[in-house]
Write an enzyme that holds these catalytic residues in place. Structure first.
Site, short mmCIF file in Angstrom:
data_model
loop_
_atom_site.label_atom_id
_atom_site.label_comp_id
_atom_site.label_asym_id
_atom_site.label_seq_id
_atom_site.Cartn_x
_atom_site.Cartn_y
_atom_site.Cartn_z
N LYS A 79 28.10 -10.34 11.78
CA LYS A 79 29.20 -10.78 10.90
C LYS A 79 29.97 -11.91 11.58
O LYS A 79 30.24 -12.95 10.98
CB LYS A 79 30.14 -9.62 10.61
N ASN A 80 30.29 -11.74 12.84
CA ASN A 80 31.16 -12.70 13.51
C ASN A 80 30.45 -13.99 13.92
O ASN A 80 31.09 -14.92 14.39
CB ASN A 80 31.86 -12.04 14.71
N CYS A 87 47.48 -8.67 10.55
CA CYS A 87 46.56 -7.65 10.04
C CYS A 87 46.90 -6.39 10.85
O CYS A 87 47.69 -6.44 11.79
CB CYS A 87 45.12 -8.10 10.24
N ARG A 94 48.03 -11.99 15.02
CA ARG A 94 46.93 -12.95 14.83
C ARG A 94 47.43 -14.39 14.61
O ARG A 94 47.19 -15.00 13.57
CB ARG A 94 46.04 -12.51 13.66
N ASP A 97 36.21 -5.28 20.28
CA ASP A 97 35.66 -4.72 19.04
C ASP A 97 34.90 -3.43 19.26
O ASP A 97 34.47 -2.80 18.29
CB ASP A 97 34.74 -5.74 18.36
N ARG A 140 33.44 -3.92 5.35
CA ARG A 140 33.62 -5.34 5.69
C ARG A 140 32.64 -5.78 6.76
O ARG A 140 32.23 -6.93 6.81
CB ARG A 140 35.04 -5.58 6.22
C1 EPZ Z 1 37.43 -12.90 16.61
O1 EPZ Z 1 38.73 -12.90 16.06
C2 EPZ Z 1 36.67 -11.80 15.89
N1 EPZ Z 1 36.61 -12.10 14.46
C3 EPZ Z 1 37.37 -10.46 16.12
O2 EPZ Z 1 36.56 -9.45 15.51
C4 EPZ Z 1 37.42 -10.19 17.63
O3 EPZ Z 1 38.13 -9.00 17.85
C5 EPZ Z 1 38.13 -11.36 18.34
O4 EPZ Z 1 37.46 -12.60 18.02
C6 EPZ Z 1 38.13 -11.20 19.85
O5 EPZ Z 1 36.84 -11.07 20.31
C7 EPZ Z 1 35.69 -12.99 14.02
O6 EPZ Z 1 34.93 -13.56 14.79
C8 EPZ Z 1 35.66 -13.23 12.54
P1 EPZ Z 1 40.83 -14.55 19.03
P2 EPZ Z 1 39.76 -14.09 16.43
O7 EPZ Z 1 41.30 -15.84 18.45
O8 EPZ Z 1 39.02 -15.37 16.52
C9 EPZ Z 1 45.37 -14.50 20.34
C10 EPZ Z 1 36.11 -7.58 14.19
O9 EPZ Z 1 36.46 -6.39 14.28
N2 EPZ Z 1 45.44 -15.83 19.70
O10 EPZ Z 1 39.88 -14.57 20.17
O11 EPZ Z 1 40.93 -14.01 15.52
C11 EPZ Z 1 45.27 -13.39 19.30
O12 EPZ Z 1 46.56 -13.03 18.85
C12 EPZ Z 1 37.13 -8.68 14.43
O13 EPZ Z 1 34.95 -7.97 13.89
C13 EPZ Z 1 46.61 -16.59 19.85
O14 EPZ Z 1 47.56 -16.16 20.50
O15 EPZ Z 1 40.20 -13.63 17.89
C14 EPZ Z 1 44.61 -12.29 20.04
O16 EPZ Z 1 45.58 -11.58 20.77
C15 EPZ Z 1 38.51 -8.13 14.74
N3 EPZ Z 1 46.67 -17.79 19.25
C16 EPZ Z 1 43.69 -13.02 21.03
O17 EPZ Z 1 44.16 -14.37 21.07
C17 EPZ Z 1 45.64 -18.32 18.53
O18 EPZ Z 1 45.75 -19.45 18.01
C18 EPZ Z 1 42.23 -13.02 20.61
O19 EPZ Z 1 42.14 -13.69 19.40
C19 EPZ Z 1 44.47 -17.53 18.38
C20 EPZ Z 1 44.38 -16.30 18.99
#
Ligand code: EPZ
Length: 419
Positions: free
Chosen positions: A22-23, A118, A123, A308, A400
């Site tokens: 998915k990701n 969420c 996020r 995850d 999902r």
């Molecule tokens: C991706 O989300 C995945 N989703 C998530 O999977 C996964 O948990 C996450 O990466 C971490 O591995 C998809 O790929 C669609 P991040 P993403 O940006 O990109 C902070 C699942 O269950 N952050 O790496 O949103 C954020 O708040 C889902 O399949 C900022 O501060 O994750 C978080 O604490 C859930 N500012 C951390 O970084 C930003 O601009 C990780 O977020 C962006 C992120």
């Protein structure tokens, strides 16, 4: 909303085929917006998030066709009519924000609703926006929308340092940089396998990318990219989820279509807690040979232990011998499964980002609620191993990210049905 009814205590036996990730699919669907030519993405699982992403690019004017037989998706963004991703869709599917990079690169403008939070955290998207601004985009944030434009419709390559190796920010900035003028270097980039899969697809389209999978990714902008065909990598989180279920129920299963390299952190923890894992090419065999012993887990960006998989291993630890300590360092609120596991008798204490789990011999079946995708998966795992009947409510969260999880589990001998 749908529910699963699970009668626990049955070990899992047999084999299952892991679906595409998915990701990895979501950013790749978005990347199809970069070209006027048709892209073919192969063997796509029926996931609500994938449907949502296809709906979004279709709303932007792309022609999207799904072949029910081959499970291939055909996307052609030749006649992009819009550049706005509405709140209605973005609030349901945060990954919609990933269209900002390709729209900025291709159309020189993008208007995407702020995704909002969420269950697992606020996020934010500040790292995405900082990167776009560094590339010359003008960002307006108002009325719940992020509006981005780049002067002369061309982003400028530059060096971007990510304060945190955000997966989404890395993906958004790579796709934006593909058509930018000059070279973009992303430092402290995310190195998850899904980034590598995206880079591999973009390279097939004609993009010039090096370093994907490391913390420094270099993109040399090109004038245009072409259509491409791609088979998506296997879903490492689905695989880890099934491995955990097999280990906990004392089963013996073989998972096909996996990349053992992607599963190392989960394999290491399951082995550490006493399970037998045999890797063999693109399959992995899991034997639950004993009651798990307690684990210490701390989530980290790849190649550390994946956030995850935290909920699933937390459920697993509830049955372990000894006290487990689970630290969630990525998201601020990713213990939503804890209250539900407590309803099944789990002995868990949460202190900030740390969960302390006193393992007990078994949990009892109960009615519980899925609060988010991976918490839901954790409750299914707990129900498969618990004594008695567990009813998991709100299973749309699970749909999902897991394609008909009950069918795969039933074929492995689980007593689970959807009502
Ligand atoms: C991706 O989300 C995945 N989703 C998530 O999977 C996964 O948990 C996450 O990466 C971490 O591995 C998809 O790929 C669609 P991040 P993403 O940006 O990109 C902070 C699942 O269950 N952050 O790496 O949103 C954020 O708040 C889902 O399949 C900022 O501060 O994750 C978080 O604490 C859930 N500012 C951390 O970084 C930003 O601009 C990780 O977020 C962006 C992120």
């Amino acid at each position: 909303m749908g529910a699963f009814v699970i009668n626990g205590g049955k070990p899992l036996f047999g084999s299952a085929v892991i679906s595409s990730s998915k990701n990895a699919i979501l950013p790749i669907i978005s990347a199809c917006l970069l070209t006027d030519e048709e892209c073919i993405i192969k063997q796509i699982p029926g996931l609500d998030d994938v449907t949502g992403m296809c709906e979004l690019v279709s709303n932007l004017g792309a022609d999207v066709r799904v072949d029910g037989k081959t499970r291939n998706i055909y996307i052609c963004a030749k006649s992009l009519s819009g550049h706005t991703a509405e709140y209605e869709l973005v609030s349901k599917l945060r990954a919609s924000f990933l269209v900002m990079g390709p729209l900025l690169a291709k159309a020189g403008k993008a208007k995407v609703a702020l995704p909002g939070g969420c269950p697992i955290g606020s996020r934010p998207v500040d790292l995405h926006l900082k990167g776009f601004e560094a590339m010359g985009a003008k960002i307006d944030n108002g009325h719940g929308f992020i509006e981005a434009r780049c002067p002369g419709n061309k982003l400028k390559g530059t060096t971007i340092y990510l304060d945190f190796p955000s997966v989404g920010a890395t993906e958004n900035l790579i796709t934006a940089a593909v058509l930018a003028e000059g070279q973009t270097i992303i430092e402290n980039a995310a190195s998850e396998p899904e980034i590598v899969d995206l880079a591999s697809f973009l390279t097939k389209m004609g993009a010039k990318i090096s370093g994907a999978g490391t913390d420094t990714i270099i993109i040399d902008g090109v004038d245009k990219v072409n259509g491409a065909e791609h088979t998506i990598m296997p879903d490492r989180i689905e695989a880890g989820t099934f491995m955990t279920a097999a280990a906990l129920t004392g089963g013996d299963i073989t998972l096909l279509n996996v990349v053992p390299e992607h599963l190392k952190p989960v394999t290491a923890k399951l082995r550490e807690s006493g399970m037998e894992i045999i890797e063999n090419g693109n399959s992995v065999k899991v034997r639950g040979i004993a009651r798990p012993s307690a684990l210490d887990i701390k989530t980290h960006p790849f190649p550390g232990f994946p956030t995850d998989m935290q909920a699933q291993l937390s459920a697993y630890s509830c049955f372990a011998e000894g006290t487990s300590v689970i630290v969630e360092t990525i998201f601020e609120n990713r213990f939503m499964h804890v209250n539900e596991l407590r309803r099944m008798g789990a002995q868990i204490r949460v202190d900030g980002r740390t969960a302390i789990i006193e393992g007990i011999e078994s949990l009892q079946g109960a009615q519980v609620r899925a609060t988010d995708l991976r918490a839901g998966a954790a409750l299914v795992i707990a129900g498969l191993a618990a004594r008695g009947t567990t009813e998991v409510l709100d299973i749309h969260h699970i749909d999902r990210g897991y394609e008909f999880i009950e069918n795969k589990l039933q074929r492995l001998g689980a007593d689970i049905r959807r009502i």
